[in-house]
Design a protein around this motif. Structure first.
Motif, mmCIF file in Angstrom:
data_model
loop_
_atom_site.group_PDB
_atom_site.id
_atom_site.type_symbol
_atom_site.label_atom_id
_atom_site.label_comp_id
_atom_site.label_asym_id
_atom_site.label_seq_id
_atom_site.Cartn_x
_atom_site.Cartn_y
_atom_site.Cartn_z
ATOM 1 N N ALA A 345 0.836 -1.207 0.000
ATOM 2 C CA ALA A 345 0.000 0.000 0.000
ATOM 3 C C ALA A 345 0.869 1.254 0.000
ATOM 4 N N ALA A 346 1.970 1.234 0.754
ATOM 5 C CA ALA A 346 2.870 2.394 0.777
ATOM 6 C C ALA A 346 3.548 2.585 -0.579
ATOM 7 N N ALA A 347 3.898 1.485 -1.235
ATOM 8 C CA ALA A 347 4.538 1.581 -2.554
ATOM 9 C C ALA A 347 3.611 2.235 -3.568
ATOM 10 N N VAL A 348 2.354 1.813 -3.577
ATOM 11 C CA VAL A 348 1.426 2.403 -4.548
ATOM 12 C C VAL A 348 1.089 3.843 -4.170
ATOM 13 N N THR A 349 1.190 4.183 -2.881
ATOM 14 C CA THR A 349 1.013 5.575 -2.459
ATOM 15 C C THR A 349 2.109 6.446 -3.062
ATOM 16 N N ALA A 350 3.329 5.934 -3.068
ATOM 17 C CA ALA A 350 4.440 6.675 -3.681
ATOM 18 C C ALA A 350 4.188 6.898 -5.168
ATOM 19 N N VAL A 351 3.625 5.881 -5.835
ATOM 20 C CA VAL A 351 3.303 6.035 -7.259
ATOM 21 C C VAL A 351 2.241 7.114 -7.446
ATOM 22 N N ALA A 352 1.224 7.126 -6.567
ATOM 23 C CA ALA A 352 0.152 8.111 -6.681
ATOM 24 C C ALA A 352 0.678 9.531 -6.529
ATOM 25 N N LEU A 353 1.728 9.709 -5.724
ATOM 26 C CA LEU A 353 2.275 11.047 -5.485
ATOM 27 C C LEU A 353 3.396 11.409 -6.455
#
Length: 642
Positions: A345-353
């Motif tokens: 979830a944190a990895a995809v959060t980085a992608v979103a930002l």
């Protein structure tokens, strides 16, 4: 103009090949296939069906005999259900329950086990997870002194949180009955004695107990898993045998009587104690690993849990989790999963930002929210992390490190809940809670920072590869007068990619017919968002209510089909919002359907989208323009000429 009359010869030949109407349980259809559930696979003549004019292919999957017809399948369906004995067997647009027995093919033992566990727990997984959050907060409030455990309010809400888990064998009786094709109410009646208060009370009796003169090992089966499943499996054979031999005059009431008289003593004397001991041995083995090398157990679970999720192998652990919680009050195996889930979830959060692609950020944002708050990572994994690779790898590393720390902390979950932000209270009962929090945070930081640093380079490589491909195509076009001429030829149609995503080799598609190209020249795309565009300008010739497929015929006579997902017809329209109907005229690039990729993933289906030129054999050429790799909707995918 095509009508059902044109398909009468085909329908008769197909039905004969399937063994006649008496051998068919039901028939439905999707955008391109007739889907039959049959009773006896031995009566099916495969070669007769495959040799029938108009049949593109025959495949057996999902418990069905699927006969590929093409865009005119609605007419073929109408012709089939018009045949004698078939009118009541039509189930147009209905989802057909999967069965591994209906097609006469046996999956390997491991796959069969995973399918079994999945079918038993999927219907109750969300209630289990949701109610478990209530249970987790009650547990946290009790530990922190927020609640008076003697108050009426607490008693009522504790019953709300515990009721499903206490009577879990009854819920499993229903799902197992569906799986093993047993009467649900007989199954529940057979399992009910396991949770009957006086039977549970025998477990606390300090005396030698006997049933029918045989020593009885009394146990508390409330919240248990394995005994109920095995009981219903065995009881299904007893029921089917009774129905076969009993006269019709007494069958209806004597079948449940005999099933209970036979099964309940057997379960209490043998099945119950043996299955409970087996579950205890498995749990003891896992507990041993956590005692001997907790860092190793935690690290392995933290690293590879999401890999297991990708292949659907995580279902095999659910009974162990539930059994540990029921018998020990906690599950040590569940705690390291927090690191695995939150890291992805944190990895995809980085992608979103961090990503500079609006379409990617649009998908990554909701995926991050569902992963962090609900522990649902499938949208993130399938839509972002795996296609990009870098976020997934960063999540695996973060999960491994966090899992090691959590394993060393000796933390266990005291309720069955999805690892997520809301699951922290479930970890308050056992071990070092502070280390659990630290392990989770470190897992997220490693995944987030790793993705943040490596993402630009990964996306730059994508763009470079895409630019190189475009340059190569341009060079080849400029150097080939014939190609240039064909491009300007009014008789040719450029067929556009319908979705953003990644083109994959056709032979990697998890459907034999699509993968073989039997339906026509095709392109397969793993979509990164849910907007589907028209590949050509023309008239809509197929648009089932399920919304999972749209057929369009161009003015130049090129017939295309956009098929979203593999077997998504069985979702019966859930998650699909179609924007066109048969007869509409559309322009290339116009939105034709929106699909909720999260819903597709949660339903257990692949969202692989196929772009097919269904009349390829009638065209002079169909040229592939798109190559495996990242693509954007509206790019040229195929060029077809009459």
């Amino acid at each position: 103009m095509t009508t059902k009359t044109d398909f009468e010869p085909l329908s008769k030949a197909v039905l004969e090949g399937l063994g006649g109407a008496d051998n068919v349980s039901s028939v439905t259809h999707c955008a391109t296939r007739l889907r039959f559930k049959i009773k006896d696979a031995c009566k099916v003549n495969d070669s007769k069906i495959e040799d029938t004019a108009g049949v593109i292919a025959l495949m057996k999957a999902g418990g069905q005999h699927q006969i590929v017809i093409g865009n005119d399948v609605p007419f073929a369906y109408d012709a089939v259900v018009s045949l004698p004995g078939m009118a009541t067997k039509g189930a147009k647009g209905a989802a057909v329950e999967d069965s591994d027995e209906d097609n006469g093919e046996k999956p390997n033992a491991f796959n069969a086990f995973i399918q079994l566990i999945s079918s038993l727990f999927t219907p109750i997984l969300w209630p289990l997870a949701g109610i478990a959050l209530v249970k987790a907060f009650l547990s946290a409030g009790t530990n922190l002194g927020w609640f008076d455990t003697e108050s009426t309010n607490y008693i009522v809400f504790a019953a709300l949180a515990d009721g499903l888990f206490f009577f879990l064998p009854m819920f499993l009786a229903v799902t197992a009955a569906r799986r093993f094709k047993m009467n649900e109410f007989i199954a529940m009646a057979t399992v009910a004695p396991l949770v009957y208060p006086s039977i549970i009370g025998l477990a606390s009796v300090d005396a030698d107990l006997k049933l029918l003169g045989i020593p009885l090992t009394a146990m508390d089966y409330s919240s248990s898993v394995i005994p109920a499943i095995v009981t219903v499996w065995l009881a299904s054979y007893v029921q089917h045998y009774c129905e076969k031999i009993l006269p019709s005059a007494v069958r209806n009431f004597m079948t449940p009587v005999l099933v209970l008289l036979i099964m309940v003593p057997i379960v209490l004397l043998t099945v119950g104690p043996l299955t409970m001991k087996l579950a205890a041995w498995i749990s003891a083995g896992v507990a041993w690993l956590f005692q001997v090398a907790p860092w190793l157990a935690g690290g392995l679970l933290g690293a590879f849990w999401q890999v297991l999720v990708i292949f659907g192998l995580h279902w095999g652990f659910v009974p162990i989790f539930l059994n540990d919680i029921a018998n020990l009050g906690h599950s040590a195996m569940m705690a390291p999963l927090q690191a695995a889930v939150m890291a992805q979830a944190a990895a995809v959060t980085a992608v979103a930002l961090r990503s500079h692609l609006p379409a990617r950020r649009k998908l990554a944002g909701p995926s991050a929210v569902s992963g962090i708050l609900a522990g649902v990572t499938e949208p993130a994994i399938y839509g972002i992390n795996l296609p990009l690779k870098v976020p997934f790898y960063a999540g695996v590393v973060g999960g491994a490190v966090g899992g090691i720390i959590i394993g060393l902390a000796g933390v266990s979950f005291n309720s069955f809940t999805f690892p997520s932000l809301l699951a922290f209270p479930a970890a308050l009962g056992e071990g070092n809670f502070l280390m659990f929090v630290i392990g989770t945070i470190i897992a997220m930081v490693i995944a987030f920072v790793g993705t943040w640093i490596l993402l630009p380079r990964a996306e730059r490589r994508e763009e470079e590869a895409k630019a190189a491909k475009a340059a190569a195509e341009l060079e080849a076009t400029e150097g080939d007068d014939n190609t240039a001429a064909a491009t300007e030829d009014a008789s040719s149609d450029t067929v556009l990619i319908p979705v953003n995503g990644t083109v994959i080799p056709l032979d990697e598609v998890e459907d034999k017919v699509f993968a073989s190209g039997a339906m026509g020249e095709s392109i397969a795309v793993e979509p990164s968002n849910g907007q589907v565009l028209a590949p050509v300008s023309g008239k809509v010739i197929a648009a089932p209510k399920s919304g999972h497929a749209v057929g369009i015929k161009s003015a130049g006579g090129v017939e295309t089909l956009v098929h979203v997902g593999i077997d998504t017809v069985q979702m019966d329209g859930e998650g699909f919002t179609p924007h066109v109907t048969v007869g509409d005229h559309v322009q290339a690039g116009q939105p034709i359907v929106d699909v909720d990729l999260d819903a597709v993933a949660k339903a257990g289906y692949k969202a692989t989208t196929l772009l097919i030129v269904t009349n390829s054999k009638k065209l002079s050429t169909v040229e592939h323009l798109a190559q495996p790799g990242l693509v954007v909707a509206g790019e040229p995918g195929l060029r077809a000429a009459k």
